[in-house]
Design a protein around this motif. Structure first.
Motif, PDB file in Angstrom:
ATOM      1  N   GLN A 103      55.803  48.249  19.612  1.00 12.80           N
ATOM      2  CA  GLN A 103      55.212  47.088  18.952  1.00 12.80           C
ATOM      3  C   GLN A 103      53.791  47.394  18.492  1.00 12.80           C
ATOM      4  O   GLN A 103      53.400  47.053  17.381  1.00 12.80           O
ATOM      5  N   ARG A 104      53.029  48.038  19.343  1.00 17.29           N
ATOM      6  CA  ARG A 104      51.646  48.359  18.985  1.00 17.29           C
ATOM      7  C   ARG A 104      51.579  49.400  17.879  1.00 17.29           C
ATOM      8  O   ARG A 104      50.733  49.315  16.987  1.00 17.29           O
ATOM      9  N   ILE A 105      52.458  50.383  17.920  1.00 18.00           N
ATOM     10  CA  ILE A 105      52.494  51.393  16.857  1.00 18.00           C
ATOM     11  C   ILE A 105      52.843  50.744  15.529  1.00 18.00           C
ATOM     12  O   ILE A 105      52.207  51.016  14.500  1.00 18.00           O
ATOM     13  N   ASP A 106      53.840  49.862  15.518  1.00 23.04           N
ATOM     14  CA  ASP A 106      54.203  49.154  14.285  1.00 23.04           C
ATOM     15  C   ASP A 106      53.030  48.323  13.769  1.00 23.04           C
ATOM     16  O   ASP A 106      52.771  48.272  12.567  1.00 23.04           O
ATOM     17  N   SER A 107      52.308  47.660  14.682  1.00 24.34           N
ATOM     18  CA  SER A 107      51.166  46.845  14.298  1.00 24.34           C
ATOM     19  C   SER A 107      50.060  47.706  13.682  1.00 24.34           C
ATOM     20  O   SER A 107      49.514  47.375  12.626  1.00 24.34           O
ATOM     21  N   ILE A 108      49.733  48.817  14.318  1.00 26.98           N
ATOM     22  CA  ILE A 108      48.696  49.712  13.803  1.00 26.98           C
ATOM     23  C   ILE A 108      49.110  50.288  12.456  1.00 26.98           C
ATOM     24  O   ILE A 108      48.306  50.369  11.518  1.00 26.98           O
ATOM     25  N   ARG A 109      50.352  50.690  12.328  1.00 25.62           N
ATOM     26  CA  ARG A 109      50.857  51.231  11.066  1.00 25.62           C
ATOM     27  C   ARG A 109      50.717  50.198   9.944  1.00 25.62           C
ATOM     28  O   ARG A 109      50.292  50.515   8.837  1.00 25.62           O
ATOM     29  N   LYS A 110      51.056  48.931  10.243  1.00 25.29           N
ATOM     30  CA  LYS A 110      50.949  47.850   9.248  1.00 25.29           C
ATOM     31  C   LYS A 110      49.495  47.652   8.822  1.00 25.29           C
ATOM     32  O   LYS A 110      49.196  47.551   7.631  1.00 25.29           O
ATOM     33  N   TYR A 111      48.595  47.592   9.785  1.00 23.76           N
ATOM     34  CA  TYR A 111      47.177  47.436   9.459  1.00 23.76           C
ATOM     35  C   TYR A 111      46.690  48.602   8.597  1.00 23.76           C
ATOM     36  O   TYR A 111      45.969  48.416   7.620  1.00 23.76           O
ATOM     37  N   PHE A 112      47.069  49.818   8.967  1.00 23.84           N
ATOM     38  CA  PHE A 112      46.621  50.996   8.230  1.00 23.84           C
ATOM     39  C   PHE A 112      47.153  50.980   6.798  1.00 23.84           C
ATOM     40  O   PHE A 112      46.408  51.241   5.853  1.00 23.84           O
ATOM     41  N   MET A 113      48.425  50.671   6.613  1.00 25.63           N
ATOM     42  CA  MET A 113      49.027  50.651   5.274  1.00 25.63           C
ATOM     43  C   MET A 113      48.403  49.565   4.396  1.00 25.63           C
ATOM     44  O   MET A 113      48.348  49.708   3.178  1.00 25.63           O
ATOM     45  N   ASN A 114      47.913  48.483   5.007  1.00 28.44           N
ATOM     46  CA  ASN A 114      47.270  47.403   4.254  1.00 28.44           C
ATOM     47  C   ASN A 114      45.747  47.554   4.208  1.00 28.44           C
ATOM     48  O   ASN A 114      45.061  46.651   3.734  1.00 28.44           O
ATOM     49  N   ASP A 115      45.236  48.658   4.706  1.00 25.53           N
ATOM     50  CA  ASP A 115      43.804  48.945   4.733  1.00 25.53           C
ATOM     51  C   ASP A 115      43.005  47.779   5.316  1.00 25.53           C
ATOM     52  O   ASP A 115      42.026  47.307   4.745  1.00 25.53           O
TER      53      ASP A 115
END
Length: 154
Positions: free
Chosen positions: A46-58
């Motif tokens: 869950q945390r990896i998915d959250s971080i990935r989403k934040y990173f992709m959306n800058d």
């Protein structure tokens, strides 16, 4: 409760001036309600998915961005030292500094072990055969501008 981690990547083959950018996130996850060790896997995912989403959306949870550093497009001073590691000689290549250039070589504890003058900008060869094996720092200056880099004498 000392926790340590290790990350690695590569292999890469670098030529003088090459750049490789890496985006790395070290994520921690623990399920405090379930003592089963595998329960942490769900939290981690869950945390990896959250971080990935934040990173992709800058964006970050606090409202900032990951790409806050603006890349410079101007011709910035550069100092290239190669080969690195080196045995007897290093090639020192630089731009935007002209005239008589003073250089200094420092050892790992900051002692100046060598100094001299380089007559022209561009490519210059410096003998390092007299240096013991180790890590060194090279500083060049024309009195106004200063550039630095490091090299290994093997």
């Amino acid at each position: 409760a000392d926790r340590r981690g290790l990350g690695s990547t590569g292999p890469f083959t670098f030529k003088p001036g090459d750049v490789q950018e890496l985006d790395i996130a070290f994520v921690f996850g623990r399920d405090y309600n379930d003592s089963n060790a595998t329960a942490a896997i769900i939290v981690m995912n869950q945390r990896i998915d959250s971080i990935r989403k934040y990173f992709m959306n800058d964006s970050t949870p606090c409202g900032g961005g990951f790409s806050g550093i603006v890349k410079q497009t101007q011709n910035l001073p550069q100092l290239k030292i190669y080969p690195n590691p080196a045995n007897d000689y290093i090639t020192v290549e630089f731009n935007t500094i002209a005239g008589n250039i003073n250089y200094e070589i420092f050892d790992i504890v900051g002692r100046r072990v060598s100094s001299g003058v380089i007559k022209n900008s561009g490519k210059n060869s410096l003998s390092i055969s007299y240096l013991p094996k180790g890590l060194y720092f090279l500083s060049i200056s024309d009195g106004k501008n200063k550039l630095g880099g490091k090299f290994i004498r093997q």
